[in-house]
Design a protein around this motif. Structure first.
Motif, PDB file in Angstrom:
ATOM      1  N   UNK A 128      -5.703   8.537 -10.270  1.00 62.38           N
ATOM      2  CA  UNK A 128      -4.792   8.445  -9.429  1.00 62.38           C
ATOM      3  C   UNK A 128      -5.350   9.368  -8.397  1.00 62.38           C
ATOM      4  N   UNK A 129      -5.564  10.858  -8.506  1.00 63.65           N
ATOM      5  CA  UNK A 129      -6.143  11.303  -7.355  1.00 63.65           C
ATOM      6  C   UNK A 129      -6.896  10.290  -6.215  1.00 63.65           C
ATOM      7  N   UNK A 130      -8.004   9.776  -6.922  1.00 68.32           N
ATOM      8  CA  UNK A 130      -8.832   9.424  -5.866  1.00 68.32           C
ATOM      9  C   UNK A 130      -8.486   7.372  -6.057  1.00 68.32           C
ATOM     10  N   UNK A 131      -7.709   6.777  -6.915  1.00 63.03           N
ATOM     11  CA  UNK A 131      -6.975   5.979  -6.624  1.00 63.03           C
ATOM     12  C   UNK A 131      -6.202   6.191  -5.161  1.00 63.03           C
ATOM     13  N   UNK A 132      -5.505   6.565  -5.159  1.00 65.50           N
ATOM     14  CA  UNK A 132      -4.414   7.044  -3.494  1.00 65.50           C
ATOM     15  C   UNK A 132      -5.659   6.749  -2.909  1.00 65.50           C
ATOM     16  N   UNK A 133      -6.629   7.319  -3.055  1.00 65.40           N
ATOM     17  CA  UNK A 133      -7.563   7.483  -1.241  1.00 65.40           C
ATOM     18  C   UNK A 133      -7.952   5.893  -0.649  1.00 65.40           C
ATOM     19  N   UNK A 134      -8.558   5.203  -1.716  1.00 63.83           N
ATOM     20  CA  UNK A 134      -8.620   3.576  -1.751  1.00 63.83           C
ATOM     21  C   UNK A 134      -7.493   2.985  -1.275  1.00 63.83           C
ATOM     22  N   UNK A 135      -5.804   3.645  -1.383  1.00 61.93           N
ATOM     23  CA  UNK A 135      -4.692   2.543  -1.252  1.00 61.93           C
ATOM     24  C   UNK A 135      -4.261   2.795  -0.068  1.00 61.93           C
ATOM     25  N   UNK A 136      -4.978   4.003   0.417  1.00 58.97           N
ATOM     26  CA  UNK A 136      -3.814   5.190   1.811  1.00 58.97           C
ATOM     27  C   UNK A 136      -5.180   4.740   2.606  1.00 58.97           C
ATOM     28  N   UNK A 137      -5.990   4.914   2.367  1.00 59.06           N
ATOM     29  CA  UNK A 137      -7.320   4.720   3.508  1.00 59.06           C
ATOM     30  C   UNK A 137      -6.624   3.696   4.682  1.00 59.06           C
ATOM     31  N   UNK A 138      -6.115   2.473   4.346  1.00 58.13           N
ATOM     32  CA  UNK A 138      -5.975   1.175   5.158  1.00 58.13           C
ATOM     33  C   UNK A 138      -4.930   1.201   6.578  1.00 58.13           C
ATOM     34  N   UNK A 139      -3.893   2.164   5.367  1.00 56.68           N
ATOM     35  CA  UNK A 139      -2.585   2.403   6.197  1.00 56.68           C
ATOM     36  C   UNK A 139      -3.322   3.605   6.934  1.00 56.68           C
ATOM     37  N   UNK A 140      -4.427   4.827   6.994  1.00 58.42           N
ATOM     38  CA  UNK A 140      -4.437   5.948   8.084  1.00 58.42           C
ATOM     39  C   UNK A 140      -5.326   4.844   8.821  1.00 58.42           C
ATOM     40  N   UNK A 141      -6.619   4.146   8.492  1.00 56.49           N
ATOM     41  CA  UNK A 141      -7.172   3.264   9.424  1.00 56.49           C
ATOM     42  C   UNK A 141      -6.252   2.812  10.944  1.00 56.49           C
ATOM     43  N   UNK A 142      -5.366   2.134   9.891  1.00 58.41           N
ATOM     44  CA  UNK A 142      -4.480   0.961  10.688  1.00 58.41           C
ATOM     45  C   UNK A 142      -3.521   1.538  12.124  1.00 58.41           C
ATOM     46  N   UNK A 143      -3.534   2.650  11.049  1.00 57.19           N
ATOM     47  CA  UNK A 143      -1.961   3.003  12.751  1.00 57.19           C
ATOM     48  C   UNK A 143      -3.345   3.836  13.969  1.00 57.19           C
ATOM     49  N   UNK A 149       0.831  -1.264  -0.362  1.00 59.37           N
ATOM     50  CA  UNK A 149      -0.034   0.507  -0.227  1.00 59.37           C
ATOM     51  C   UNK A 149       0.992   1.163   0.003  1.00 59.37           C
ATOM     52  N   UNK A 150       2.110   1.349   0.806  1.00 63.18           N
ATOM     53  CA  UNK A 150       2.772   2.315   1.345  1.00 63.18           C
ATOM     54  C   UNK A 150       3.676   2.738  -0.531  1.00 63.18           C
ATOM     55  N   UNK A 151       3.972   1.041  -1.326  1.00 60.54           N
ATOM     56  CA  UNK A 151       4.628   1.640  -2.371  1.00 60.54           C
ATOM     57  C   UNK A 151       3.665   2.259  -3.412  1.00 60.54           C
ATOM     58  N   UNK A 152       2.604   1.441  -3.632  1.00 65.77           N
ATOM     59  CA  UNK A 152       1.579   1.798  -4.412  1.00 65.77           C
ATOM     60  C   UNK A 152       1.413   3.285  -4.139  1.00 65.77           C
ATOM     61  N   UNK A 153       1.453   3.883  -3.831  1.00 60.40           N
ATOM     62  CA  UNK A 153       1.077   5.728  -3.480  1.00 60.40           C
ATOM     63  C   UNK A 153       2.240   6.191  -3.901  1.00 60.40           C
ATOM     64  N   UNK A 154       3.139   5.593  -3.105  1.00 59.82           N
ATOM     65  CA  UNK A 154       4.361   6.896  -3.577  1.00 59.82           C
ATOM     66  C   UNK A 154       4.149   6.784  -5.118  1.00 59.82           C
ATOM     67  N   UNK A 155       4.237   5.122  -5.875  1.00 56.81           N
ATOM     68  CA  UNK A 155       3.817   5.165  -7.410  1.00 56.81           C
ATOM     69  C   UNK A 155       3.246   5.392  -7.907  1.00 56.81           C
ATOM     70  N   UNK A 156       1.510   5.890  -7.162  1.00 53.23           N
ATOM     71  CA  UNK A 156       1.033   6.382  -7.747  1.00 53.23           C
ATOM     72  C   UNK A 156       1.373   8.233  -8.462  1.00 53.23           C
ATOM     73  N   UNK A 157       2.154   8.596  -7.207  1.00 52.61           N
ATOM     74  CA  UNK A 157       2.551  10.410  -7.077  1.00 52.61           C
ATOM     75  C   UNK A 157       3.639  10.076  -7.698  1.00 52.61           C
ATOM     76  N   UNK A 158       4.753   8.987  -8.745  1.00 51.03           N
ATOM     77  CA  UNK A 158       5.428   9.078  -9.237  1.00 51.03           C
ATOM     78  C   UNK A 158       4.222   9.535 -10.779  1.00 51.03           C
ATOM     79  N   UNK A 159       3.537   8.681 -10.843  1.00 55.45           N
ATOM     80  CA  UNK A 159       2.572   8.736 -12.276  1.00 55.45           C
ATOM     81  C   UNK A 159       1.939   9.723 -12.737  1.00 55.45           C
ATOM     82  N   UNK A 160       1.245   9.928 -12.190  1.00 54.88           N
ATOM     83  CA  UNK A 160       0.454  11.025 -11.478  1.00 54.88           C
ATOM     84  C   UNK A 160       1.702  12.286 -11.805  1.00 54.88           C
ATOM     85  N   UNK A 161       2.530  12.051 -12.268  1.00 54.78           N
ATOM     86  CA  UNK A 161       2.726  13.532 -12.754  1.00 54.78           C
ATOM     87  C   UNK A 161       3.199  13.162 -13.710  1.00 54.78           C
TER      88      UNK A 161
END
Length: 468
Positions: A321-336, A115-127
């Motif tokens: 990708x703006x929306x997809x970032x949130x779909x993959x980031x939310x489980x990280x947010x909820x876990x912490x 999940x962390x890797x995907x959010x970083x990857x989406x930042x690169x891909x969106x740019x």
């Protein structure tokens, strides 16, 4: 505000949480948002490495495998004792309920690293897509052979700012509107890629294709053919992987009809839709460009004109990708946040919600810990994306290691525990063969990713534009 605004009847579910109102539509939207990424535009490259026969067969095979294992995982949402409130809110909770032991930690490591890797990857891909918009305009004005170089870093920063704001959405249950927008966007840019490919094919100016794809000694060396084929198989296998967030999506569904039945319908709709787009986009892209198919039909400029349509398609990719970032980031947010709430239940900073009136938006609930921690997370992922712009190569490696446990091994192991499959029976042998086959695919894809990563590291120059 919840998924569909249910205001009548009991406000709480059987587990005491806010009433879930998700449906087949919202779950399908979440799945399509998670599955159809901009990677759909690179499938023509994957088919070029494998050819018509193997490329199409592997696409369909992994669609079936992913749907099959997702139905197993959906059946595990409720705990074995099947009490009314015995829900499992996360993938780790499901593994804890059915398998337990060290496997819970292994599941968490695979899931959250991905999940962390995907959010970083989406930042690169969106740019990359944002830069492609500027480059398309430049090529239109100055000619297709012009040197049009733009910096990716302002685009990454802008994407990060957008994510800081969206990250304040409290939980997965509030993401339906984002996923529906993302679904529409993914259909738009995939359709544009298909349409432009069809236009190229009808013009008659097409590349050479074949049943076995790229030709050794003509298009590639024997070694390139081998490792690129491994990479292509891995790309296809991982392109369906939404198991990583399946349990979190299922936890948004209404309890009636049963969540597992609704999730299976949503999985079928999501996988069928994505497979159709994958075959169309990959197949038509390969038909248009042949064995020289670009890595991405839009950002690698397989097409230059009409430039305004290329701009629109890349804008759709960015919104997705703006929306997809949130779909993959939310489980990280909820876990912490769940861990912190459990450890410091008396802390007002962590647990208190405050109402705040925001112009044009209305009254919003603000939690200061959520605001601080989620903002910090987005900043860190954005900075990592800027420092390591070849992170997509690393993401392929992470994906190859996460695919097997999360998409295949754990769902099959939990299904066997749940249904008490008899050891050495035909069903047991078949499931074990499936697990072994997918493990081999993951290992081969990891080998291909390592070769690609070595090439990226050799050419790496810190803080250089990605298009140089």
């Amino acid at each position: 505000m919840v998924e569909s605004g249910d205001v009548s009847g009991n406000r709480f579910d059987d587990d005491g949480r806010e009433k879930r109102t998700g449906t087949v539509l919202t779950a399908s939207a979440h799945i399509i948002t998670a599955v159809i990424g901009s990677g759909v535009l690179s499938l023509s490259w994957a088919i070029a490495q494998l050819g018509w026969l193997a490329g199409t067969l592997i696409l369909v095979t992994f669609a079936i495998i992913n749907y099959y294992t997702s139905t197993m995982l959906a059946d595990c949402y409720r705990s074995p004792d099947d009490d009314p409130g015995s829900r499992n809110y996360t993938y780790m909770d499901v593994v804890r309920a059915y398998l337990g032991g060290r496997k819970v930690q292994l599941c968490g490591l695979a899931q959250y690293a991905s999940l962390v890797g995907i959010t970083i990857g989406y930042t690169i891909t969106a740019s990359i897509s944002l830069v492609a918009i500027g480059k398309a305009d430049c090529y239109h004005d100055k000619g297709h052979g012009a040197k049009c170089s733009l910096s990716n870093y302002p685009s990454m920063a802008a994407f990060g700012v957008a994510q800081i704001m969206l990250s304040q959405i409290p939980n997965f249950h509030k993401l339906s509107f984002l996923s529906i927008i993302a679904t529409v966007m993914s259909f738009c840019y995939a359709s544009i890629g298909i349409g432009l490919s069809i236009a190229t094919v009808t013009s008659g100016k097409v590349g050479k294709t074949g049943l076995t794809g790229t030709v050794v000694g003509v298009d590639v060396t024997a070694f390139e053919k081998l490792y690129r084929s491994f990479q292509a198989v891995g790309d296809i296998a991982f392109s369906y992987s939404y198991s990583i967030v399946l349990v979190e999506i299922q936890d948004t569904l209404k309890s009636s009809p049963p969540e597992n039945k609704v999730m299976k319908k949503a999985s079928l709709a999501g996988v069928s839709t994505t497979t159709a787009f994958y075959i169309l986009c990959g197949g038509m892209g390969y038909a248009a460009f042949g064995n020289q198919a670009p890595g991405d039909l839009l950002t690698d400029f397989g097409f230059y004109e009409p430039y305004w349509l290329i701009d629109f398609a890349n804008a759709c990719i960015v919104l997705h990708l703006v929306a997809a970032y949130q779909v993959f980031a939310q489980p990280i947010f909820q876990f912490v946040e769940k861990k912190c709430n459990k450890k410091w239940p008396e802390s007002n900073f962590i647990t208190s919600e405050h109402s705040m009136d925001i112009p044009l938006i209305g009254t919003c609930r603000i939690n200061f810990f959520r605001l601080l921690w989620r903002t910090a997370y987005v900043i860190v992922t954005t900075v990592v994306a800027m420092i390591f712009p070849f992170f997509n190569a690393i993401l392929g490696l992470i994906g190859s290691f996460a695919f097997w446990p999360l998409t295949v091994y754990f769902p099959v192991a939990m299904h066997m525990a749940q249904t008490k499959v008899k050891k050495y029976s035909l069903r047991w042998i078949g499931l074990e063969l499936l697990v072994s086959l997918c493990l081999i695919v993951s290992l081969l894809a990891a080998m291909g990713s390592i070769v690609g990563l070595i090439s990226s590291v050799k050419a790496y120059k810190p803080f250089n534009n990605l298009d140089k």
